[in-house]
Write an enzyme that holds these catalytic residues in place. Sequence first.
Site, PDB file in Angstrom:
ATOM      1  N   ASN A 178       0.572  -1.152   0.203  1.00  7.60           N
ATOM      2  CA  ASN A 178       0.358  -0.132   0.420  1.00  7.60           C
ATOM      3  C   ASN A 178       0.737   1.397  -0.166  1.00  7.60           C
ATOM      4  O   ASN A 178       0.811   1.916  -0.513  1.00  7.60           O
ATOM      5  CB  ASN A 178      -0.903   0.446   0.951  1.00  7.60           C
ATOM      6  CG  ASN A 178      -1.797  -1.330   1.360  1.00  7.60           C
ATOM      7  OD1 ASN A 178      -2.130  -0.912   0.078  1.00  7.60           O
ATOM      8  ND2 ASN A 178      -2.540  -1.129   2.392  1.00  7.60           N
TER       9      ASN A 178
ATOM     10  N   HIS B 194     -16.776   2.918 -14.146  1.00  5.53           N
ATOM     11  CA  HIS B 194     -16.472   1.956 -13.123  1.00  5.53           C
ATOM     12  C   HIS B 194     -17.549   1.371 -12.699  1.00  5.53           C
ATOM     13  O   HIS B 194     -17.757   0.712 -11.835  1.00  5.53           O
ATOM     14  CB  HIS B 194     -16.051   3.173 -12.149  1.00  5.53           C
ATOM     15  CG  HIS B 194     -15.771   2.197 -10.356  1.00  5.53           C
ATOM     16  ND1 HIS B 194     -16.453   2.108  -8.982  1.00  5.53           N
ATOM     17  CD2 HIS B 194     -14.286   2.137 -10.319  1.00  5.53           C
ATOM     18  CE1 HIS B 194     -15.131   2.070  -8.355  1.00  5.53           C
ATOM     19  NE2 HIS B 194     -14.083   1.350  -9.302  1.00  5.53           N
TER      20      HIS B 194
ATOM     21  N   TYR C 111     -12.451  -9.707  -0.853  1.00  7.75           N
ATOM     22  CA  TYR C 111     -12.905  -8.719  -0.763  1.00  7.75           C
ATOM     23  C   TYR C 111     -15.015  -8.838  -0.399  1.00  7.75           C
ATOM     24  O   TYR C 111     -14.909  -9.740  -1.165  1.00  7.75           O
ATOM     25  CB  TYR C 111     -13.596  -7.708  -2.096  1.00  7.75           C
ATOM     26  CG  TYR C 111     -11.884  -6.625  -2.784  1.00  7.75           C
ATOM     27  CD1 TYR C 111     -10.453  -7.329  -2.023  1.00  7.75           C
ATOM     28  CD2 TYR C 111     -11.474  -5.791  -3.236  1.00  7.75           C
ATOM     29  CE1 TYR C 111      -9.156  -6.969  -2.574  1.00  7.75           C
ATOM     30  CE2 TYR C 111     -11.071  -5.382  -3.954  1.00  7.75           C
ATOM     31  CZ  TYR C 111      -9.511  -5.921  -3.686  1.00  7.75           C
ATOM     32  OH  TYR C 111      -8.390  -5.193  -3.975  1.00  7.75           O
TER      33      TYR C 111
ATOM     34  N   HIS D 268     -15.155  -3.338   1.344  1.00  3.69           N
ATOM     35  CA  HIS D 268     -15.628  -2.667   0.065  1.00  3.69           C
ATOM     36  C   HIS D 268     -16.410  -2.691  -0.788  1.00  3.69           C
ATOM     37  O   HIS D 268     -16.805  -1.855  -1.139  1.00  3.69           O
ATOM     38  CB  HIS D 268     -14.390  -4.099  -1.037  1.00  3.69           C
ATOM     39  CG  HIS D 268     -14.791  -3.232  -2.036  1.00  3.69           C
ATOM     40  ND1 HIS D 268     -15.294  -3.987  -3.415  1.00  3.69           N
ATOM     41  CD2 HIS D 268     -13.258  -2.273  -2.619  1.00  3.69           C
ATOM     42  CE1 HIS D 268     -14.629  -2.702  -4.859  1.00  3.69           C
ATOM     43  NE2 HIS D 268     -13.367  -2.400  -3.990  1.00  3.69           N
TER      44      HIS D 268
END
Length: 756
Positions: A74, A456, A489, A613
Site C-alpha cells: 500500500n 467504474h 473483498y 469494499h
Amino acid sequence: MNEPSDISVKILPDLAMTTAPAAPAEVPAHPLAAKFLNREISWLRFNHRVLSEAKNLANPLLERAKFLSISASNLEEFFMVRIAGLNDQIARGVDSLSEDGMTAQQQITPILKLVRKMMDDQQECWIDLLHGLEKENIKIVAAEELTAMEQKWVESYFLANIFPTLTPIAIDPAHPFPFLPNKSLTAIYTLEDDASQSRMTALILLPAKVPRFIRLSGNTARMIALEDVLDRFLPSFFPGYHAVESGFFQVLRDSELAIADEAEDLVQHYEKALKSRKRGSVIGLILNKSMPSELRKFVITSLRIANRNVFQITGMVGLTDLNELYQIDRHDLKFKPYVPRHPERVSDHNGDVFAAIQAKDMIVHHPYESFDVVMQFIRQAAADENVISIKQTLYRTSANSPVVKALIEAADSGKSVTAVVELRARFDEEANIKLARDLERAGVQVIYGIINLKTHAKICLVTRREAGGLRSYAHFGTGNYNPITSKFYTDLSLLTCDPDLCQDAAKLFNYLTGYAKPDQFKNIVMAPIDMRHRILDLIDTEVKNAEAGKPAAIWAKMNSLVDAEISDALYNASQKGVKIDLVVRGICCLKPGVEGMSQNIRVKSIVGRYLEHARIFCFANGGEMPHPGARVFMASADWMARNLDTRIEVMVELKNPTVQEQVLAQIMTANLLDDTQSWELLFDGSYRRVKPTGKLMGAQDYFMKYPSYSGRGTAEHNPRVAQAKKTKKYNPSTDRKPRKAKDPQAQLDKDKEKKG
C-alpha cells in the site's frame, strides 16, 4: 445448516453513538482545516490500521506477515500515485488547496514525516515477526549461518536458477548509471581489484520474477534472502574483485498516466503511456541504513532525487516480498480455511440461476457467499441457446479471466456480446488492453466507454428468449468481476429480472456504447448525471424529517469519504438532529464529533481478515432504523468527487423486502455493532480501537457463521414460513424471521456455552 441469526437494534444506540472528545480550543490556521481532515494523512492512518493487524497477536503468525506485506505494498502505491502527484504540483508551482486548506508544498513535510514513522513501525513489526517465526521453527538465515550441506545446496541452486537471470553492471564512463525500473530492488557494491587495488562501482538488479526468499533443502523451514546469496557469490559475477562496500536499495517511480482526452486511438495512446510510466521520474528511494555514505551519495546523485524523498531504514528493504512467506505450508499459522456458501435457492433450482432469479431478487454477500454464483450466471448465459445477447462492463478482472472466457464462448456460439472495457483501471491498464484484444478477436463488440469518464459501474445484462417473450436478467455489483479478489473483498451482488432494473441497465449500456443519454431511469441512479444530486436530496429529506420531529437517521458504508459538498450536507444534517453512522474503511476527510457541527456523526473503520469494499447507503425515511420503509441503496461509488463527477457509477435502490432487510437489518446493523475489528475516528483525524463490550461482536465472523436471508432455499428450510405461506398470511417482514434469539450477541453467547 444453521438458520440465519436475526440482528436486533435494541442495543445499537449505545454502541452506535458514542460521546466524542471535545473539539480543540485553538483556531486552525485555515478555515477549511476546522471542517476537513487531510486526505493523504487520512490514508496513511488507514494504512497504519492495516499495519496494526500485523501487530495484532490475535491474528495467526503468517497472517500477520501477510498484513505487513500488504501495508508495505500500500505504501509503495501511495508513493507512486499520491506523493508523485504532490511532487508534480510542487514542481509546477501549483497553489491549489487540499480539502483542509493546504498547498502541496505545505502538505509534503507532515506527510513525509508520517511516512518515515510508518516505515520505522514496519521494521519494528518485522523484527517482532522474525522472533515469532523462529519460535515456530521458521528461520531466515544469514549466509554465515548456512551449514556445510546447505552451502553446497545453495551453490548448486544459485548456478542453476539465479546466476543465468542476473546481469552485473559495472559503472564507469563507458557504462553510465542504468535505468532502474519502478519498484526494483538493487544491490550496489564498491569493488576492489585483487591485483591492482583499483576500485569501481557495480550494480546487480534483482529480477522481479525470482523468489526473494530461497527455501533451503531439508524438512525445516529455513530460508535465505536473495540479496544474501548475491553477496556470497559475488566473485562469480566479478572474478578477481572483492567487495569493499555494499548496500541495498529500492526505487519507486511516478506511475500516473497523462492521457490526452482527444486521443483518436485510445488503445495505442495507452500503450505509449504505459511505456512512459515504466520510465517515470523517481519519487522514492529506500535504502538500508548500513549503506556507506559515499555509496549513498552516489545513488542519490545518479537518480537525481530530492533528499526529502530518500528514506534510510534499519532492516529489510522491500517488505512487500513477505507475501512469499504465506506460501509456507503451516495451516496452524493461518486463518482457519473458510469455504463460501453457495446460495441454497440456486441449488433448489438444480443449479439454474435464471430460475432462481425468476423466483425472487437475490443478494449475494461476498466472500461469505460464493462469487461462483455470479460466474455461473455468466457461464449459463454463454451456454444457453435461448440467450440472445450479453452486455458486460469490465473494470478489473483476473489473469486468464473466466468471465472473458465465457464472453468469448458466447460470441463463438453466435450470441451478440458487448463488453465495455475500461482501460484506465489503475495498474490494470496493460491487462485490460490484452483482454480487449482477445475479446475482439473472438467477435465481441468491445467499447472503451466515454473518453473523459472512467467506467467504474459493475453491470451484466442478459436477454433471453422465453415462453412469454423476451426476458432480461441483470447483475449489479459493488465489486469487480474478479473471482480471485472476490475471495477476500466484501462486496454485494444483486441478481434480478425486475423489468425496471433491467430496462435501466439497457439504457445505461446504450449510453456507454452510443452516447444515448438516458432521459430518465426508473430505479437506478447514475453518476455523473444525477447521483450527487440524489444523495444530497436524500440527506435533505432526513433533515426535513428531523425538523418535523420524525425519526431521522443515515447509515452508510463505503471505502472513502472525501467530497466536500456531501460532507457539508452531512454536517448540516447533524446540526438539525439527524443521527448519522458511517462505516468508512479508508480515507475520511469529514470530522465527526465536533460540537455544533458534527456532534451527531460517528465514523468507524473496520479492518479485518477481509477487505471491506461494499458501498451501502441507507436513509431512515421517517421511521426508526432499521425498518421496512427505509430507503436502501447499494452502489459502485464512494462519496468522492471523482466517483460522483468523473466516473460512470451506479447506485441501485433495493426495493424487494427480503433483499432490503438483509442489507439494512443484517449487514449494516452487524457492521455498526462490530466491536472486535472496529476503529473509531476522532475529531483530530486519529483513530482508536472501539472498546469491546465483552460479548465480542465481530461482523466478519458473524457473516461467516450465519447464512443470509436472500440466498436461502425454499420454504421447507423454514417450517414457520411454510406454514404462513400455506395459510396465505405470509409477511416477509415478520414470518420469515427465525425463532432464535434476535440479539446476535446473545446467539454468540449461546455458541460459547455449547463449546464450553
